[in-house]
Design a protein around this motif. Structure first.
Motif, PDB file in Angstrom:
ATOM      1  N   PRO A   1       0.817  -1.216   0.000  1.00  0.00           N
ATOM      2  CA  PRO A   1       0.000   0.000   0.000  1.00  0.00           C
ATOM      3  C   PRO A   1       0.846   1.260   0.000  1.00  0.00           C
ATOM      4  O   PRO A   1       0.516   2.244  -0.672  1.00  0.00           O
ATOM      5  CB  PRO A   1      -0.793  -0.101   1.306  1.00  0.00           C
ATOM      6  CG  PRO A   1      -0.788  -1.530   1.643  1.00  0.00           C
ATOM      7  CD  PRO A   1       0.473  -2.115   1.104  1.00  0.00           C
ATOM      8  N   ILE A   2       1.983   1.207   0.709  1.00  0.00           N
ATOM      9  CA  ILE A   2       2.841   2.392   0.771  1.00  0.00           C
ATOM     10  C   ILE A   2       3.415   2.699  -0.611  1.00  0.00           C
ATOM     11  O   ILE A   2       3.396   3.844  -1.068  1.00  0.00           O
ATOM     12  CB  ILE A   2       3.970   2.169   1.801  1.00  0.00           C
ATOM     13  CG1 ILE A   2       3.350   1.957   3.183  1.00  0.00           C
ATOM     14  CG2 ILE A   2       4.925   3.351   1.818  1.00  0.00           C
ATOM     15  CD1 ILE A   2       4.326   1.532   4.243  1.00  0.00           C
TER      16      ILE A   2
ATOM     17  N   GLY B   1      -0.096   1.341 -10.680  1.00  0.00           N
ATOM     18  CA  GLY B   1       0.046   1.496  -9.234  1.00  0.00           C
ATOM     19  C   GLY B   1      -0.974   2.477  -8.681  1.00  0.00           C
ATOM     20  O   GLY B   1      -1.670   2.189  -7.704  1.00  0.00           O
ATOM     21  N   THR B   2      -1.089   3.637  -9.354  1.00  0.00           N
ATOM     22  CA  THR B   2      -2.063   4.630  -8.914  1.00  0.00           C
ATOM     23  C   THR B   2      -3.479   4.076  -8.987  1.00  0.00           C
ATOM     24  O   THR B   2      -4.278   4.243  -8.051  1.00  0.00           O
ATOM     25  CB  THR B   2      -1.967   5.890  -9.802  1.00  0.00           C
ATOM     26  OG1 THR B   2      -0.617   6.326  -9.822  1.00  0.00           O
ATOM     27  CG2 THR B   2      -2.845   6.997  -9.287  1.00  0.00           C
ATOM     28  N   ALA B   3      -3.789   3.395 -10.098  1.00  0.00           N
ATOM     29  CA  ALA B   3      -5.137   2.853 -10.265  1.00  0.00           C
ATOM     30  C   ALA B   3      -5.429   1.811  -9.181  1.00  0.00           C
ATOM     31  O   ALA B   3      -6.519   1.800  -8.605  1.00  0.00           O
ATOM     32  CB  ALA B   3      -5.281   2.233 -11.653  1.00  0.00           C
ATOM     33  N   LEU B   4      -4.445   0.950  -8.867  1.00  0.00           N
ATOM     34  CA  LEU B   4      -4.637  -0.059  -7.816  1.00  0.00           C
ATOM     35  C   LEU B   4      -4.890   0.619  -6.477  1.00  0.00           C
ATOM     36  O   LEU B   4      -5.774   0.227  -5.722  1.00  0.00           O
ATOM     37  CB  LEU B   4      -3.398  -0.949  -7.703  1.00  0.00           C
ATOM     38  CG  LEU B   4      -3.317  -2.126  -8.672  1.00  0.00           C
ATOM     39  CD1 LEU B   4      -2.036  -2.898  -8.437  1.00  0.00           C
ATOM     40  CD2 LEU B   4      -4.520  -3.045  -8.505  1.00  0.00           C
TER      41      LEU B   4
ATOM     42  N   VAL C   1       0.688   4.140  -2.767  1.00  0.00           N
ATOM     43  CA  VAL C   1       0.400   5.548  -2.453  1.00  0.00           C
ATOM     44  C   VAL C   1       1.454   6.442  -3.084  1.00  0.00           C
ATOM     45  O   VAL C   1       1.143   7.501  -3.642  1.00  0.00           O
ATOM     46  CB  VAL C   1       0.362   5.778  -0.926  1.00  0.00           C
ATOM     47  CG1 VAL C   1       0.292   7.257  -0.620  1.00  0.00           C
ATOM     48  CG2 VAL C   1      -0.839   5.098  -0.318  1.00  0.00           C
ATOM     49  N   ILE C   2       2.708   5.976  -3.045  1.00  0.00           N
ATOM     50  CA  ILE C   2       3.770   6.792  -3.630  1.00  0.00           C
ATOM     51  C   ILE C   2       3.542   6.985  -5.127  1.00  0.00           C
ATOM     52  O   ILE C   2       3.652   8.093  -5.652  1.00  0.00           O
ATOM     53  CB  ILE C   2       5.151   6.150  -3.360  1.00  0.00           C
ATOM     54  CG1 ILE C   2       5.451   6.218  -1.861  1.00  0.00           C
ATOM     55  CG2 ILE C   2       6.240   6.865  -4.143  1.00  0.00           C
ATOM     56  CD1 ILE C   2       6.675   5.454  -1.439  1.00  0.00           C
ATOM     57  N   THR C   3       3.169   5.907  -5.834  1.00  0.00           N
ATOM     58  CA  THR C   3       2.901   6.066  -7.269  1.00  0.00           C
ATOM     59  C   THR C   3       1.738   7.037  -7.478  1.00  0.00           C
ATOM     60  O   THR C   3       1.761   7.837  -8.408  1.00  0.00           O
ATOM     61  CB  THR C   3       2.563   4.723  -7.942  1.00  0.00           C
ATOM     62  OG1 THR C   3       1.385   4.185  -7.327  1.00  0.00           O
ATOM     63  CG2 THR C   3       3.696   3.730  -7.845  1.00  0.00           C
TER      64      THR C   3
END
Lengths: 315, 292
Positions: free
Chosen positions: A33-34, B95-98, A37-39
Motif C-alpha cells: 500500500p505504501i 500502481g495509482t489505479a490499484l 500511495v507513492i505512485t
C-alpha cells in the motif's frame, strides 16, 4: 503440531493463520500500500511540479518585465535587440483567432454528426462510423499540421487569392477538424444517455424525429454538449504543431485571418527550436507564456467539469 | 370547442416531414464530411510519399538533401523512447489505479487525487514540455536525453493510463475478490492473483492506446530541445536521439518542394507504426477481455 504440509491434526484455520504469520508475507502486505500511495502521489507531484515550475520561472520573468506591460501590451517583439517588447495580447489574440475558427468548423459539424449518430443512424452504421471518428482523433497533430500547410492552405489560396502562405484560416479549419471527433463523440454520449422513454413520449404526441432531436433530446443533453464544446476549445487553445507549421511566426494585434499570426504555443516552439540561451529574458518568457496558456486551459477545463456536474439532468 | 384542428395539423405535417428529411440529410452530410477529410488526408499523403519509401529511406540518417534523407535515426529513436515510456508510465499508472480502486478510502484526499488526475489530462502537452525542461533536463541534469524525454512523455500519458486501468480494475466483479478472501488469501495475494490477471487486457489496451499518443506527440520534445537531425543511433539512456514526429516536423518546415514528399513518406511510416499499435490494442481487447 506438524512442522509443515497437510498434517491431519491441523485445521484450515490454523494453516491460514500460520501462513499469515510468515514474516515476508506480512511485510509485503504492509509495504505494497505504501508503494502504491507513492505512485499515486507522483500524479499529484506532477501537478505541483507544473504549477511551481511555471510560477517560479514566470516570477523571474516579471523581475525583468513589468507585469502591466505584459498583460496589456499590444506589441510582442522579444527579438528586437535594443528594445524588446513583451505584450502578450497579440499572442492571445492569435490563439483566439485560431480557436474561434476551429469552433466555427467543429461545433456545427460535430453536433450535427452527434445528432445523426445518436438519433438517426442504425446500430450498425453507428458501430462503423464511431471507430472511424476515433481514428480521426488519433491522427498525430504533426500530420494535421503538414496537411494544413501542404494541402488546405494552397486550396484556400485558390478561393482567396490574398491569403498568405502562413495565416490563421487554414490552421483554424484544420484544428477544427482535429477537435471535431471529440465534440461528436462526447455529444453523442450525452445524447445517448437521454432515456428512450422521453423520445417515445414525444413521438407518440406526433413529433417528427427532427423535432424530437431538436426540442427534446438536445435540451436534455445540453449540459453534456456544452461541456464537450468547452473541452474541445480548450484542446484547440493548447494545440501546438498545427499552428506552428501553418500559422506563421508574426504576432499581430488585429482581426485579419488571411495574414501570418503567432499563437502562444507557436511562440514557445519558436523559442525552443532556436537557441535562446538559458537565463535570458527570452528564455523566461516561454514560461510566462506557458503559464498564461495553462491558466486559460485550466479555467476551460474547470468550467467544463462545472457545467457537466451542475446542469446535468438526472433521469 | 375543438382542441386540435385536424386541417391545420394536416397542412403543417407535410412541411414538418419534409424538414425532417432535409435535416437528416444535412446531419448525414456533416458526418460524411468528417470521414471524407480522413480519406483526403490519407490519399494525399500516400500519393505524395509512397514514391520515397524504399530501402534507402530506412537506412539513411537525416540529411539536408532531400534525396539522401532517411528515417533510420528517427524510427529507432521512437522505438527506444517507447521502451522507456511503456514501463515507467505503466508502473506509475497501474500502481495509482490499484491504490485508488483497492486501497483508498472514500475521503477528501482520494477525491483530490482523482480531481487532480482529471485536470492533469487537460493540460496542454507543450506545458509538460516546460515541466520536463526545468525538472528533468536542467534540475536533474539528464540533458536532452532519451531518459529526460521518456520521463516527460510518461507523465504526459499518465492520466490516460490511470483512467483506463481504473476502469479495467473496477470491471472485475466483487464476488471474485470475496471468493479469494474466503479462501484465505491476503489483500495483496488477491490483487496479484485475481484482480490483476482479470484486468490485464483492459490495462494493456488502454496503455497501448496511450503509448501510441506519446509516439505521435511532438510539442513537448521540441520544448525539451531534442535535436532533429542526428547522424548516429542512441547508445544509452543518456544518449541524444530524435523521433519520427520531430523528423517530420523538420522536413515539413523546409521550403524545398522535394522535402514535402520526404515528409509524406515519414508520415506514412509514423501512421503504419500507429496502425500496428492500435491493431494490437484492438486485438487484445477482442481476444482476451472477459465480460462478467
Amino acid at each position: 503440531m506438524a512442522s509443515h504440509g497437510l498434517g491431519k491434526e491441523q485445521s484450515i484455520q490454523e494453516m491460514i493463520a500460520k501462513s499469515r504469520n510468515k514474516k515476508g508475507k506480512k511485510f509485503i502486505e504492509k509495504l505494497m500500500p505504501i508503494i502504491l500511495v507513492i505512485t499515486a502521489l507522483i500524479s499529484v507531484l506532477t501537478t505541483i511540479g507544473i504549477v511551481f515550475t511555471l510560477i517560479f520561472e514566470t516570477f523571474e520573468f516579471f523581475q525583468r518585465v513589468s507585469i502591466t506591460d505584459y498583460l496589456f501590451g499590444k506589441e510582442w517583439l522579444p527579438f528586437s535587440g535594443s528594445e524588446p517588447l513583451y505584450g502578450i495580447l497579440p499572442l492571445v489574440l492569435g490563439t483566439l483567432k485560431v480557436s474561434v475558427i476551429a469552433a466555427m468548423v467543429a461545433v456545427p459539424l460535430g453536433i450535427a454528426a452527434a445528432i445523426y449518430l445518436s438519433e438517426y443512424a442504425s446500430d450498425k452504421t453507428r458501430r462503423t462510423i464511431k471507430p472511424i471518428l476515433e481514428v480521426l482523433a488519433g491522427v498525430p497533430t504533426i500530420v494535421y499540421g503538414f496537411f494544413a500547410l501542404s494541402f488546405v492552405t494552397p486550396l484556400l489560396q485558390q478561393l482567396i487569392p490574398s491569403l498568405k502562405i502562413f495565416n490563421a484560416l487554414s490552421p483554424g479549419i484544420v484544428v477544427g477538424i482535429m477537435i471535431l471527433p471529440m465534440i461528436a463523440s462526447l455529444s453523442e454520449d450525452a445524447m445517448s444517455s437521454v432515456p428512450n422513454s422521453i423520445r417515445e413520449g414525444a413521438l407518440a404526441l406526433g413529433a417528427t424525429k427532427l423535432e424530437v432531436a431538436i426540442k427534446v433530446v438536445l435540451p436534455a443533453a445540453l449540459s453534456g454538449i456544452i461541456a464537450s464544446v468547452v473541452l474541445a476549445v480548450s484542446r484547440a487553445i493548447g494545440e501546438t504543431m498545427i499552428v506552428s507549421l501553418a500559422g506563421g511566426a508574426t504576432p499581430t494585434f488585429d482581426l485579419d485571418v488571411t495574414g501570418s499570426i503567432q499563437t502562444m504555443t507557436a511562440y514557445i516552439v519558436q523559442v525552443s527550436s532556436g537557441d535562446a540561451g538559458y537565463g535570458t529574458t527570452i528564455y523566461y518568457s516561454i514560461y510566462a507564456v506557458g503559464f498564461t496558456l495553462f491558466v486559460f486551459t485550466l479555467i476551460m477545463n474547470l468550467l467544463a467539469q462545472y457545467i457537466s456536474k451542475r446542469f446535468r439532468e438526472e433521469y | 370547442m375543438k382542441y386540435i384542428d385536424d386541417t391545420v395539423v394536416m397542412k403543417r405535417m407535410k412541411s414538418r416531414l419534409k424538414f425532417n428529411v432535409v435535416w437528416k440529410t444535412i446531419f448525414l452530410l456533416a458526418t460524411l464530411l468528417a470521414l471524407l477529410t480522413l480519406v483526403i488526408l490519407l490519399v494525399r499523403i500516400v500519393s505524395q510519399g509512397a514514391g520515397y519509401l524504399n530501402v534507402d529511406f530506412f537506412n539513411n540518417f537525416g540529411s539536408r538533401f532531400a534525396d539522401k534523407a532517411g528515417i533510420k535515426a528517427a524510427l529507432i529513436g521512437s522505438v527506444y523512447l517507447m521502451l522507456i515510456i511503456a514501463p515507467v508510465s505503466m508502473i506509475l499508472g497501474v500502481g495509482t489505479a490499484l491504490y485508488l480502486e483497492e486501497y483508498a478510502k472514500k475521503n477528501k484526499f482520494t477525491a483530490f487525487i482523482q480531481m487532480n488526475i482529471s485536470n492533469l489530462a487537460g493540460v496542454p502537452s507543450i506545458v509538460f514540455g516546460l515541466l520536463g525542461l526545468t525538472i528533468f533536463v536542467r534540475m536533474l541534469m539528464l540533458g536532452k536525453s532519451l531518459l529526460a524525454a521518456g520521463f516527460t512523455m510518461s507523465l504526459l500519458i499518465l492520466p490516460v493510463i490511470i483512467v483506463a486501468s481504473q476502469e479495467a480494475i473496477r470491471a472485475v466483479p466483487k464476488e471474485q475478490r470475496e471468493a479469494s478472501y474466503g479462501m484465505g488469501a491476503t489483500k495483496w495475494q488477491t490483487i496479484t492473483r485475481v484482480v490483476l490477471p482479470a484486468a490485464v487486457p483492459g490495462i494493456l489496451t488502454g496503455s497501448i492506446l496511450a503509448l501510441s499518443r506519446a509516439v505521435g506527440e511532438t510539442a513537448p520534445l521540441v520544448v525539451l530541445g531534442i535535436p532533429v537531425i542526428l547522424q548516429f543511433l542512441p547508445d544509452g539512456l543518456l544518449s541524444q536521439f530524435t523521433t519520427l514526429p520531430l523528423q517530420i516536423y523538420d522536413w515539413a518546415k523546409r521550403p524545398q518542394e522535394a522535402f514535402q514528399f520526404v515528409a509524406s513518406a515519414g508520415i506514412i511510416v509514423l501512421m503504419i507504426l500507429l496502425v500496428i499499435m492500435n491493431s494490437i490494442a484492438i486485438f487484445i481487447r477482442n481476444k482476451f477481455q472477459k465480460r462478467y
